[in-house]
Design an enzyme around this catalytic site. Sequence first.
Site, PDB file in Angstrom:
ATOM      1  CG  HIS A 154      -1.075  -8.615   0.220  1.00 56.87           C
ATOM      2  ND1 HIS A 154      -0.679  -7.321   0.391  1.00 56.87           N
ATOM      3  CD2 HIS A 154      -2.389  -8.557  -0.080  1.00 56.87           C
ATOM      4  CE1 HIS A 154      -1.715  -6.506   0.209  1.00 56.87           C
ATOM      5  NE2 HIS A 154      -2.756  -7.244  -0.073  1.00 56.87           N
ATOM      6  CE1 TYR A 160      -3.097  -2.980   0.346  1.00 59.76           C
ATOM      7  CE2 TYR A 160      -3.662  -2.268   2.553  1.00 59.76           C
ATOM      8  CZ  TYR A 160      -3.830  -3.135   1.501  1.00 59.76           C
ATOM      9  OH  TYR A 160      -4.747  -4.156   1.615  1.00 59.76           O
TER      10      TYR A 160
HETATM   11  N1  LIG Z   1      -5.905  -8.530   1.430  1.00 57.94           N
HETATM   12  C1  LIG Z   1      -6.231  -7.934   0.304  1.00 57.94           C
HETATM   13  O1  LIG Z   1      -5.861  -8.373  -0.793  1.00 57.94           O
HETATM   14  C2  LIG Z   1      -7.086  -6.702   0.359  1.00 57.94           C
HETATM   15  C3  LIG Z   1      -7.695  -6.227  -0.812  1.00 57.94           C
HETATM   16  C4  LIG Z   1      -8.495  -5.097  -0.713  1.00 57.94           C
HETATM   17  C5  LIG Z   1      -8.671  -4.483   0.524  1.00 57.94           C
HETATM   18  N2  LIG Z   1      -8.044  -4.953   1.639  1.00 57.94           N
HETATM   19  C6  LIG Z   1      -8.184  -4.288   2.972  1.00 57.94           C
HETATM   20  O2  LIG Z   1      -9.545  -4.127   3.268  1.00 57.94           O
HETATM   21  C7  LIG Z   1      -9.849  -2.740   3.464  1.00 57.94           C
HETATM   22  C8  LIG Z   1     -11.260  -2.436   3.026  1.00 57.94           C
HETATM   23  O3  LIG Z   1     -11.389  -2.625   1.638  1.00 57.94           O
HETATM   24  P1  LIG Z   1     -11.587  -1.395   0.633  1.00 57.94           P
HETATM   25  O4  LIG Z   1     -10.969  -0.212   1.240  1.00 57.94           O
HETATM   26  O5  LIG Z   1     -11.036  -1.769  -0.657  1.00 57.94           O
HETATM   27  O6  LIG Z   1     -13.123  -1.391   0.451  1.00 57.94           O
HETATM   28  P2  LIG Z   1     -14.345  -0.842   1.305  1.00 57.94           P
HETATM   29  O7  LIG Z   1     -14.050  -0.703   2.748  1.00 57.94           O
HETATM   30  O8  LIG Z   1     -15.433  -1.725   0.877  1.00 57.94           O
HETATM   31  O9  LIG Z   1     -14.527   0.631   0.765  1.00 57.94           O
HETATM   32  C9  LIG Z   1     -14.788   0.913  -0.587  1.00 57.94           C
HETATM   33  C10 LIG Z   1     -15.200   2.349  -0.754  1.00 57.94           C
HETATM   34  O10 LIG Z   1     -16.425   2.571  -0.081  1.00 57.94           O
HETATM   35  C11 LIG Z   1     -16.507   3.917   0.328  1.00 57.94           C
HETATM   36  N3  LIG Z   1     -17.239   3.995   1.591  1.00 57.94           N
HETATM   37  C12 LIG Z   1     -16.793   3.653   2.824  1.00 57.94           C
HETATM   38  N4  LIG Z   1     -17.742   3.855   3.749  1.00 57.94           N
HETATM   39  C13 LIG Z   1     -18.822   4.358   3.092  1.00 57.94           C
HETATM   40  C14 LIG Z   1     -20.126   4.782   3.504  1.00 57.94           C
HETATM   41  N5  LIG Z   1     -20.483   4.742   4.773  1.00 57.94           N
HETATM   42  N6  LIG Z   1     -20.963   5.232   2.537  1.00 57.94           N
HETATM   43  C15 LIG Z   1     -20.596   5.289   1.254  1.00 57.94           C
HETATM   44  N7  LIG Z   1     -19.389   4.900   0.809  1.00 57.94           N
HETATM   45  C16 LIG Z   1     -18.495   4.436   1.720  1.00 57.94           C
HETATM   46  C17 LIG Z   1     -15.093   4.417   0.492  1.00 57.94           C
HETATM   47  O11 LIG Z   1     -14.932   5.651  -0.213  1.00 57.94           O
HETATM   48  P3  LIG Z   1     -14.526   6.976   0.587  1.00 57.94           P
HETATM   49  O12 LIG Z   1     -13.154   6.778   1.071  1.00 57.94           O
HETATM   50  O13 LIG Z   1     -14.629   8.039  -0.457  1.00 57.94           O
HETATM   51  O14 LIG Z   1     -15.528   7.120   1.713  1.00 57.94           O
HETATM   52  C18 LIG Z   1     -14.212   3.312  -0.118  1.00 57.94           C
HETATM   53  O15 LIG Z   1     -13.334   3.783  -1.089  1.00 57.94           O
HETATM   54  C19 LIG Z   1      -8.751  -2.050   2.666  1.00 57.94           C
HETATM   55  O16 LIG Z   1      -8.621  -0.700   2.981  1.00 57.94           O
HETATM   56  C20 LIG Z   1      -7.560  -2.897   3.006  1.00 57.94           C
HETATM   57  O17 LIG Z   1      -7.075  -2.563   4.287  1.00 57.94           O
HETATM   58  C21 LIG Z   1      -7.263  -6.060   1.561  1.00 57.94           C
END
Ligand SMILES: NC(=O)c1ccc[n+]([C@@H]2O[C@H](COP(=O)([O-])OP(=O)(O)OC[C@H]3O[C@@H](n4cnc5c(N)ncnc54)[C@H](OP(=O)(O)O)[C@@H]3O)[C@@H](O)[C@H]2O)c1
Length: 275
Positions: free
Chosen positions: A106, A48
Site C-alpha cells: 500500500h 479500508y
Molecule cells: N493507494 C492509495 O494510497 C489510495 C489512496 C486514495 C485512493 N485510492 C483508491 O482510489 C480510489 C479513488 O480515489 P478517491 O475515492 O479518494 O477519490 P475520487 O475517485 O477522486 O473521488 C473523490 C470524491 O469525488 C466525488 N465524486 C465522484 N464522482 C463524482 C462526479 N461525477 N461528480 C462530482 N463528484 C464526484 C465522490 O463523492 P461522492 O461519493 O459523494 O460522489 C468522491 O468522494 C479510492 O476509492 C481507492 O480505491 C488509493
Amino acid sequence: MIPTVTAHGAQIPAFGFGTFRMKGPDVRRMVPHVLKMGVRHVDTAQIYGNEADVGEGIAASGVARGDVFLTTKVWVDKYRHEAFIASVEESLRKLKTDHVDLLLLHWPNEAVPLAEQIGALNEVRRRGMTRHIGVSNFSTALMAEAAALSAAPLVTNQVEYHPYLSQRPVLAAAMELGMSLTAYYAMADGKVLGEPVLQAIAAAHGRSVAQVVLRWLVQQPGVIALSKTVSEARAAENFAIGDFSLTEAEMAAIHALARPDGRIVSPAGLAPAWD
Ligand SMILES: NC(=O)c1ccc[n+]([C@@H]2O[C@H](COP(=O)([O-])OP(=O)(O)OC[C@H]3O[C@@H](n4cnc5c(N)ncnc54)[C@H](OP(=O)(O)O)[C@@H]3O)[C@@H](O)[C@H]2O)c1
C-alpha cells in the site's frame, strides 16, 4: 468501450471502482450496482476496513467472480513475512474468494527490507493467492528497486494522479518497466470540478468535468483510472467515458494544469521522497 490495459500479461480494465472512505452499507449497495452496470474492476485495501462488504457486494451482484478484476493491498504494519501472509489470508477470507487479481504494497515502509516485502508478494503469488502483484505510492527509485528484486513482474504502481499533479516521471518509469500506472484521486478530492479549463472542455463535448478528467486518464497509454462515488447517478456518469475522445490539444491543455503544489496525499511517515 473502455479499454483494457495490458502489463506483463495482466489485463486490467482501465476503469476501476474505488472503495476508499466508503462505509459498509454504501459498499454493499454500490459494488453490486456498478458491476451490474458493467464495471469489471474493483479496488479495496485491508486498511479500508470494508473487504468483507466488497466480498458480499461481488457475491450479490450476480457477476461471476472470474469476470471481476479485484485488487486489494497489504498495510505497512504487515510487511514482515509471516504477518504479510496472514494479512493476505485474512483479506481473502473477508473477500470470500481464494485469490485476488492484483495485490499491492500500500505504501513504502523502510522499517522492513524491501527484499522481504517483495519476497512475500512473490510468495503469495506463487501460492495462487493473487494472480498479479504491484506497488502503490512508490517513487521511480523505489519502483526500479522493487522491480529488480521481484521474481514475478510488477504490473502497476497505484499513485495519486489528476490534472493538478504531473506524474510524467512515474508514468515514464512505469512504461520502461512494462508496468501500468493506476490513478487515484482523479477528482483531486473535488478540486477539479470548479476548474474553468475543464469546464470549457466539458461544455464543448456536452459532458461533465468528472467525465473529462476520467477520459483524460484512460486515454493515456498504460493508465488505469479509479473512481469512487456513493451515488448511483454519479457512478453511471463516471463509467460513461468510452464513447467520446479528447483531442490532442485538449489532452495537452489538461496536462498543462499541473502545478508544483498539486499533490494532496503525502502522509508523514509513509510518503517516500517523491519525484
Ligand atoms: N493507494 C492509495 O494510497 C489510495 C489512496 C486514495 C485512493 N485510492 C483508491 O482510489 C480510489 C479513488 O480515489 P478517491 O475515492 O479518494 O477519490 P475520487 O475517485 O477522486 O473521488 C473523490 C470524491 O469525488 C466525488 N465524486 C465522484 N464522482 C463524482 C462526479 N461525477 N461528480 C462530482 N463528484 C464526484 C465522490 O463523492 P461522492 O461519493 O459523494 O460522489 C468522491 O468522494 C479510492 O476509492 C481507492 O480505491 C488509493
